[in-house]
Design a protein around this motif. Structure first.
Motif, PDB file in Angstrom:
ATOM      1  N   ASN A  97       0.850  -1.176   0.000  1.00 43.73           N
ATOM      2  CA  ASN A  97       0.000   0.000   0.000  1.00 43.73           C
ATOM      3  C   ASN A  97       0.894   1.237   0.000  1.00 43.73           C
ATOM      4  OD1 ASN A  97      -2.173   1.708   0.302  1.00 43.73           O
ATOM      5  ND2 ASN A  97      -2.620   1.133   2.428  1.00 43.73           N
ATOM      6  N   ALA A 132      -4.240   2.239  -1.994  1.00 47.04           N
ATOM      7  CA  ALA A 132      -5.507   1.835  -1.385  1.00 47.04           C
ATOM      8  C   ALA A 132      -6.194   2.995  -0.685  1.00 47.04           C
ATOM      9  CB  ALA A 132      -5.282   0.683  -0.415  1.00 47.04           C
ATOM     10  N   ILE A 135      -8.203   4.910  -3.282  1.00 53.55           N
ATOM     11  CA  ILE A 135      -9.375   4.121  -3.687  1.00 53.55           C
ATOM     12  C   ILE A 135     -10.431   4.150  -2.581  1.00 53.55           C
ATOM     13  CG2 ILE A 135     -10.195   1.802  -4.273  1.00 53.55           C
ATOM     14  CD1 ILE A 135      -7.405   1.313  -5.564  1.00 53.55           C
ATOM     15  N   ALA A 136      -9.977   3.944  -1.346  1.00 53.50           N
ATOM     16  CA  ALA A 136     -10.915   3.935  -0.220  1.00 53.50           C
ATOM     17  C   ALA A 136     -11.592   5.296  -0.071  1.00 53.50           C
ATOM     18  CB  ALA A 136     -10.189   3.540   1.063  1.00 53.50           C
ATOM     19  N   VAL A 148      -9.520  -3.358  -0.046  1.00 54.18           N
ATOM     20  CA  VAL A 148      -8.880  -3.044  -1.323  1.00 54.18           C
ATOM     21  C   VAL A 148      -7.612  -3.900  -1.452  1.00 54.18           C
ATOM     22  CG1 VAL A 148      -7.722  -1.259  -2.682  1.00 54.18           C
ATOM     23  CG2 VAL A 148      -9.757  -0.670  -1.347  1.00 54.18           C
ATOM     24  N   ALA A 183     -14.809  -2.229  -2.822  1.00 50.14           N
ATOM     25  CA  ALA A 183     -13.396  -2.071  -2.463  1.00 50.14           C
ATOM     26  C   ALA A 183     -12.597  -3.280  -2.952  1.00 50.14           C
ATOM     27  CB  ALA A 183     -13.262  -1.920  -0.949  1.00 50.14           C
ATOM     28  N   ARG A 186     -12.143  -3.116  -6.729  1.00 55.11           N
ATOM     29  CA  ARG A 186     -11.169  -2.082  -7.097  1.00 55.11           C
ATOM     30  C   ARG A 186      -9.747  -2.562  -6.825  1.00 55.11           C
ATOM     31  NH1 ARG A 186     -12.726   3.350  -7.433  1.00 55.11           N
ATOM     32  NH2 ARG A 186     -10.553   3.656  -7.980  1.00 55.11           N
ATOM     33  N   GLY A 187      -9.580  -3.318  -5.750  1.00 62.00           N
ATOM     34  CA  GLY A 187      -8.260  -3.876  -5.427  1.00 62.00           C
ATOM     35  C   GLY A 187      -7.818  -4.883  -6.477  1.00 62.00           C
TER      36      GLY A 187
END
Lengths: 191, 592
Positions: A97, A132, A135-136, A148, A183, A186-187
């Motif tokens: 991350n 991440a 994205i979060a 994620v 999530a 997306r990960g």
């Protein structure tokens, strides 16, 4: 016969490594693997460096691993990846991350957060860098950072065929299921 | 149906299925979750938090003598507290089956020592079992209950951190109801006066012989024949590490029942293998006994007896193999020690106490042990539960006798005070020292993960109960100078310390504010009023003095380039400590 694989999840106390490991383990059990998972409670959880280990295969003996034994290292925080990198097999994968949490000596201005941590990791191993936090944030809840990263891990380990939707539904509160599913996806897409 | 369970969850399930009626424990990592899990079976099982491990063991023994199947659980050092009843329970034996769980902590993940409690079984002459994964943990609780009743013995079940907190698959079964056995008064068994104890000791020795026979016969101790060049004797989690390293390239004597050891089985195994390795974590408990039989074996000459074992260490020690690792400069990685949480009421307390000159601070066991770490540095000692108060007393007596000008402040948590601080404080009063005892009452047992205790007003199974009143207890012990303060107000802390330092008699300061992570109870909501909002640094006003940073709050960050502090709004809970220490009033509360 499926050889035992080892996943090492590391981060900072409070980042949700245990929940991610729980969902990972649940999915692997559902898929028919023998699974062992190890976590640490107590003093170390108070903002310290934390690790969770998940091992799966036909028959797993040890719940923990030593240095040079992890097939994949998932780090929820950048510097933690470097702390634990010696646990990775030389041909193993890293999912890291791109997110920094300064530790106490750094917060107090006594030490500096090390420069170029992600670049060092990239130069040493097969690495996927995930943002991440961004994205979060886009999804509207910083807390789903862990899911994620779980999605990214699943992709990196080629475990996409497992019914992760069920594993997530079984392990998070109903009102958070949707955001966690997003999530997770997306990960997966980020690797 | 199979479920992925931790060893602790599996033990609770096993105890439930074994039909137990009563369980008691004092929370302690890595054992805590056993009782939390058992508490869910309200209809069938009475599950309680005791104020300490001695009380837990005695209550469970009482239940057993009355005829119930019972269980007590504790961390390794908890058994030291419970050692007194433990040894005599070894003499009395049981009525209903009784299992005592000791959860050892190799590697000291959350403990003050790494004692190997297997020696307790030998010392106390009771049966011992050691599971190596969750399925065994569940099955062995059930078997332990039968062993306990058949041989009239307490059974010590020894776990370690990696058995307690590792998950593996467990087959879920049904509860078997076991009726209470009748209780009959039996002085020759339970009234352990000297004449009775003398006779009981004879029975204990006879029981050990019967148990040794059982140990040789039971499937809990089994041999797996493979290649006979190497034979491995192992128990507990170490067996899993040995299997990981040697797989089918060695034969195994896997020991699940480890006191008394199966002497005949060990001899038989030894005759058939060329080289014996004893693979065990911490002390050479098995190895010493194997060697005493005149059998050559390799164990602690090669495998370290300190810290946690893992497959890497087993492989390197016994085979000389080292895994290839990625080489890099690890020195650039900055340490990440555990810290007190943002908003923790202990922080302000230690911040203020740390300013006092000529002071020795005796600390105790809990989250507040972190008050001794950077940057608060406000602690001299931490030994064991309750020791802060008694250590302080010993020091203060010498200070008075030799006219030293230092003062002693003893710091103890609420649950720790109930555990074993009360008797120490009685000693302070009785033997006339003038220590300052500070009870950090954060309304919960914090470090182990928020358990209720006699001060919270709730039991483990969620019933409301009498709330122990610390000021009244302290006064009843004879302390005349008692103050309760709000630790989030630095001026209250300062005044209380000034007041206590001036007294020639013992005093108690109760610092009362809930743990920042506690889910507030109805009582808490009535008592503690929070001002909503988070703290923010005005970057214009900040002079970069680092006063706020030196509180050690993890929400405060000092930027070396701009030489200004800032506060992470996600972590901040608005405790206002930083606002109080800022000399230029650059911090204010915003939001909501």
């Amino acid at each position: 016969m499926a050889e035992t694989k080892s996943v090492l999840l590391v981060g900072v106390g409070g980042q949700g490594t245990i929940l991610a490991s729980k969902i990972l383990s649940a999915g692997l059990v559902e898929a028919g693997y023998d699974v062992k998972m190890s976590e640490i409670h107590g003093m170390a959880q108070r903002g310290g460096s934390v690790s969770t280990q998940v091992r799966y295969g036909d028959e797993v003996f040890s719940p923990i691993i030593g240095r040079g034994e992890a097939d994949v290292l998932v780090s929820f925080e950048a510097m933690e990846a470097l702390r634990w990198l010696e646990y990775l097999k030389p041909n193993g994968k890293v999912v890291v991350n791109d997110y920094k949490i300064p530790s106490a000596p750094i917060l107090m201005g006594k030490e500096d957060y090390p420069e170029g941590v992600i670049d060092i990791i990239k130069s040493k191993s097969n690495t996927s860098v995930i943002n991440a936090a961004n994205i979060a944030e886009e999804l509207g809840n910083m807390k789903v950072m862990n899911i994620v990263l779980l999605g990214a891990l699943v992709k990196a380990m080629d475990l996409s065929d497992i019914d992760w939707e069920k594993a997530i539904k079984d392990n998070v509160k109903e009102k958070f299921v949707d955001i966690n599913l997003k999530a997770f996806q997306r990960g997966m897409d980020a690797v | 149906m199979k479920k992925l369970l931790t060893g602790n969850e599996a033990i609770a399930l096993g105890a439930y299925e074994a039909g137990i009626h009563y369980a008691s424990a004092y929370p302690g990592t890595p054992s805590t979750e056993i009782l939390e899990e058992l508490a869910r079976y309200k209809e069938k099982i009475i599950a309680e938090w005791a104020p300490n491990e001695k009380v837990a063991l005695e209550s469970a023994l009482g239940a057993s003598i009355f005829g119930a199947r019972s269980l007590a659980a504790m961390k390794h050092v908890g058994l030291n507290v419970a050692a007194d009843p433990f040894f005599t329970a070894g003499y009395t034996g049981v009525n209903g089956g009784m299992v005592l769980i000791t959860a050892d902590d190799p590697g000291l993940h959350s403990s003050q020592n790494e004692q190997d409690n297997r020696y307790y079984a030998k010392f106390g002459k009771v049966a011992m079992i050691e599971p190596s994964d969750s399925q065994e943990a569940k099955d062995m609780v059930k078997i332990a209950m039968e062993i306990s009743e058949e041989f009239d013995t307490l059974v010590l079940m020894r776990l370690t951190t990696r058995v307690c907190h590792s998950k593996s698959l467990v087959e879920v079964g049904e509860r078997k109801e076991v009726p209470l056995k009748p209780y009959k008064k039996n002085l020759m068994k339970y009234y352990v006066a000297p004449a009775v104890a003398k006779q009981l000791h004879v029975k204990v020795e006879e029981r050990l012989k019967r148990l040794e026979k059982f140990s040789n016969e039971t499937d809990l101790n089994y041999i797996e024949w493979n290649d006979k060049k190497i034979g491995i004797i192992s128990s507990g989690i170490a067996y899993q590490y040995a299997k990981e390293v040697f797989g089918n390239n060695a034969s195994y004597l896997k020991l699940g029942f480890t006191n008394p050891l199966p002497v005949d089985k060990i001899k038989k195994f030894a005759q058939e293998v060329e080289t014996i390795y004893v693979v065990e974590e911490l002390e050479p408990f098995i190895e010493e006994q194997v060697k005493a039989l005149g059998i050559d074996c390799i164990g602690k000459d090669k495998i370290p007896n300190i810290w946690e074992l893992n497959p890497e260490i087993v492989e390197k020690s016994l085979l000389g193999n080292e895994r290839e690792t990625i080489k890099y400069d690890k020195s650039i990685v900055v340490n990440r020690p555990p810290t007190l949480c943002a908003g923790c009421p202990h922080r302000a307390f230690f911040y203020e106490l740390g300013k006092r000159k000529n002071t020795i601070i005796t600390g105790d066991i809990g989250c507040y042990t972190l008050g001794g770490a950077e940057p608060l540095n406000a602690m001299d000692t931490t030994i064991c539960m309750g020791a802060s108060v008694s250590l302080g007393h010993g020091m203060e007596k010498l200070i008075n006798k030799y006219n030293d000008d230092r003062r002693v402040v003893s710091v103890i948590g609420d649950s720790t005070f109930f555990h074993s601080g009360m008797t120490s404080l009685l000693d302070v009063v009785y033997n006339k020292s003038n220590t300052i005892t500070c009870i950090l009452d954060n309304r919960v047992t914090g470090m182990t993960g928020h358990q209720d205790n006699p001060g919270t007003g709730y039991t483990l199974q969620g019933e409301t109960t009498k709330m122990a009143n610390i000021p009244e207890i302290v006064k009843a012990l004879g302390v005349e100078h008692v103050r309760t303060i709000n630790p989030l107000k630095l001026n209250e802390l300062k005044e209380a310390f000034d007041w206590a330092y001036d007294l020639d008699e013992p005093s108690v300061i109760i610092s009362r504010w809930p743990c920042a992570l506690k889910r507030l109870s109805e009582y808490d909501k009535k008592e503690f009023k929070y001002v909503p909002g988070v703290c923010e640094v005005d970057q214009e006003k900040c002079i970069g003095c680092k006063m706020c940073v030196n509180t050690g709050c993890p929400a405060i960050y000092f930027d070396k380039e701009t030489k200004k502090s800032s506060i992470d709004e996600v972590q901040c809970v608005g405790c206002e400590l930083c606002m109080q220490v800022c000399p230029v009033k650059a911090i204010s509360k915003v939001g909501e």
